[in-house]
Write a protein that holds these residues in place. Sequence first.
Motif, PDB file in Angstrom:
ATOM      1  N   GLU A 475       0.826  -1.212   0.000  1.00  0.00           N
ATOM      2  CA  GLU A 475       0.000   0.000   0.000  1.00  0.00           C
ATOM      3  C   GLU A 475       0.860   1.262   0.000  1.00  0.00           C
ATOM      4  O   GLU A 475       0.403   2.318   0.424  1.00  0.00           O
ATOM      5  CB  GLU A 475      -0.919   0.005   1.233  1.00  0.00           C
ATOM      6  CG  GLU A 475      -1.862  -1.176   1.329  1.00  0.00           C
ATOM      7  CD  GLU A 475      -3.014  -1.079   0.341  1.00  0.00           C
ATOM      8  OE1 GLU A 475      -3.078  -0.074  -0.378  1.00  0.00           O
ATOM      9  OE2 GLU A 475      -3.838  -2.009   0.302  1.00  0.00           O
ATOM     10  N   ALA A 478      -0.718   4.108  -1.976  1.00  0.00           N
ATOM     11  CA  ALA A 478      -1.879   4.654  -1.279  1.00  0.00           C
ATOM     12  C   ALA A 478      -1.455   5.488  -0.083  1.00  0.00           C
ATOM     13  O   ALA A 478      -2.054   6.530   0.217  1.00  0.00           O
ATOM     14  CB  ALA A 478      -2.805   3.509  -0.839  1.00  0.00           C
ATOM     15  N   ALA A 482      -2.313   9.378   0.516  1.00  0.00           N
ATOM     16  CA  ALA A 482      -3.014   9.785   1.732  1.00  0.00           C
ATOM     17  C   ALA A 482      -2.186  10.785   2.531  1.00  0.00           C
ATOM     18  O   ALA A 482      -2.728  11.732   3.121  1.00  0.00           O
ATOM     19  CB  ALA A 482      -3.330   8.555   2.589  1.00  0.00           C
ATOM     20  N   CYS A 539      -9.922  11.719   6.580  1.00  0.00           N
ATOM     21  CA  CYS A 539      -8.714  11.198   5.934  1.00  0.00           C
ATOM     22  C   CYS A 539      -8.025  10.173   6.839  1.00  0.00           C
ATOM     23  O   CYS A 539      -7.581   9.120   6.376  1.00  0.00           O
ATOM     24  CB  CYS A 539      -7.764  12.349   5.597  1.00  0.00           C
ATOM     25  SG  CYS A 539      -6.270  11.847   4.714  1.00  0.00           S
ATOM     26  N   ASP A 542     -10.573   6.995   7.136  1.00  0.00           N
ATOM     27  CA  ASP A 542     -10.886   6.265   5.906  1.00  0.00           C
ATOM     28  C   ASP A 542      -9.655   5.896   5.097  1.00  0.00           C
ATOM     29  O   ASP A 542      -9.676   4.902   4.361  1.00  0.00           O
ATOM     30  CB  ASP A 542     -11.826   7.098   5.024  1.00  0.00           C
ATOM     31  CG  ASP A 542     -13.164   7.363   5.693  1.00  0.00           C
ATOM     32  OD1 ASP A 542     -13.514   6.621   6.630  1.00  0.00           O
ATOM     33  OD2 ASP A 542     -13.847   8.328   5.294  1.00  0.00           O
ATOM     34  N   GLU A 543      -8.568   6.670   5.192  1.00  0.00           N
ATOM     35  CA  GLU A 543      -7.427   6.444   4.306  1.00  0.00           C
ATOM     36  C   GLU A 543      -6.164   6.003   5.034  1.00  0.00           C
ATOM     37  O   GLU A 543      -5.427   5.156   4.519  1.00  0.00           O
ATOM     38  CB  GLU A 543      -7.132   7.729   3.519  1.00  0.00           C
ATOM     39  CG  GLU A 543      -8.285   8.204   2.643  1.00  0.00           C
ATOM     40  CD  GLU A 543      -7.955   9.475   1.879  1.00  0.00           C
ATOM     41  OE1 GLU A 543      -6.833   9.553   1.365  1.00  0.00           O
ATOM     42  OE2 GLU A 543      -8.801  10.381   1.819  1.00  0.00           O
TER      43      GLU A 543
END
Length: 577
Positions: A475, A478, A482, A539, A542-543
Amino acid sequence: MLCSLRRRRARSAAAMDDSDDECCYYYDAVGSDGDGEEEEEEIVLDEDDVGLLDGGAPPPPPEEVEHRAAITKESLAAAQQQDLSMVMNLVNIERHNARALLAHQRWKMERIYDRLGMMGRDALLRDAGVVLPEKSSRSSSMAMAKTKPPRSLAVTCNVCFEEYFPPGSVSAMDCGHCFCNDCWTEYFAAAVSDGSKQIRCMEVQCSAICDEEVVRWLLLGSRSKHPGAVARLDRLLLEAYVDGSDAVRWCPSAPHCGRAIRVDGGERYSEVSCPCGADFCFHCGGDAHSPCPCPMWDKWGAKRRGGSGGEVDNLKWIVANTKSCPKCSKPIEKNGGCNHVRCTCGQHLCYACGEATGKLYMHVCNRYKEEGDGGGVKVDMTAGGRQRQRFMHYYERFEIHIDSYKEEQKKLGPAIDALARRLEADATLPWSGTRDAGWPAAAHRRLLRCRQVLPRSYVLTYYMFGGGAATRREEAAALAAAQNRFEDLQGQLEHHVEVLSKTLAAAARPDMAEIVKTKRDADNLARVVEGLCAGMYRCVHDELLPLLVEPMNISAYHPDGPAMAKEFPPATSRRPA
């Protein structure tokens, strides 16, 4: 200003035809060289601008799914009895067995409901070690204590090996084991003296819970021999309710206010406010620290207390003292909450990083930059040196926002209260005598709330982005996206908080000719920072947190901070717990 919102009305003759004028909005990030002030036009945020920032419009206050109750010593027995009565009626068992079942399930009513439906009554009780009376009839524990053997039969106590004929000399528990009352009494007194909150049968390898009414009845009969034993038993049973429950926690105030906070609905990850004024995290019991998860906050606390071998003490000295002016090198001391500082030589600078800024404070410095990233600061490039420099970056900003919060609470707060009273009494103002007259206090609350969130956000970024938090390798992309989004929100929030701080500081010394404009600016800025705060929480939840290897969670966003717990009403007629 660090960044600004511009409204430009674009009209194109080729594209307009019969269409209406279209409003276009732009978000400009301005560099920090201090030369952009002449190019920028000073604008005022209005209500239409709210929601254009990355944080989005502030959401409505979250629906309270849990009920928070502040339980005093006087109401603790009533709160415990409430849960006991529900289980006694639900499962059809006596008080002591209901207490054992609740203790086994950590006093979580929802878990008992779920497992009762899945397992059934008998399996639920067996799993909790509850032994029901041998007789099917639901006689009370006191009646069982007075159960007597036939007169023609002697009962031998297996503890003292004496035989007993008189009625009422022996007592039996739900399991059927019978001993003389004197041995029971000595056993109960010793257990209470040792602090046992759950007394089991004297029989070897018997797990049955002794009926607390029998325990109390026998101890009451031996007051002269064991004074205070019943009072201690009652206290232990009440403490067991708090200490053994996942839904109840003592308020961590010092000195202790004597309250326990109960949160219904199983909401462990929440922040609560005790009526005594203490705000704390219900999950870990520490100070309120969202949007930073509990494990990261614990590490930060240990580091601040000296875990880094004296490094923190040096940093505290640096932060508590002066910053050097980037133009004349004179020492500068900040004397207010705002971090936009002006030297006597005329140079404007950011007190957080010490870099020069323009008059409008168009500057961003929330991101950590190593040498080669354009930071322009020479650092020790060894592994230890880089880590110390990185820690200093986040620690300085943490402490600066803490100091700003204290300044804006102690010094700006009274001035804002005085302004609110003055404006409310001024009959010439359009909002005189209405609810809108409280706008200075409302904006000040938003300012203080954001000042609390910002330092905690730097603890999160320190550990989340290269500071020891384990994330999934797959990840990485991601996480980078983020991180960029979170730091954008953090930078925007930091900037608008500084603008709001300056606006409120100016409003405290009002120019009545500009007071309507000041109100509009303060209202809009308060909405913007609320939206940015909400965006940061989204943020994180959720991230960022889903990318961690170790599961973590944070409290939901509340614009006004932790919700106040309501006082639990004491029992009108107290029954022994």
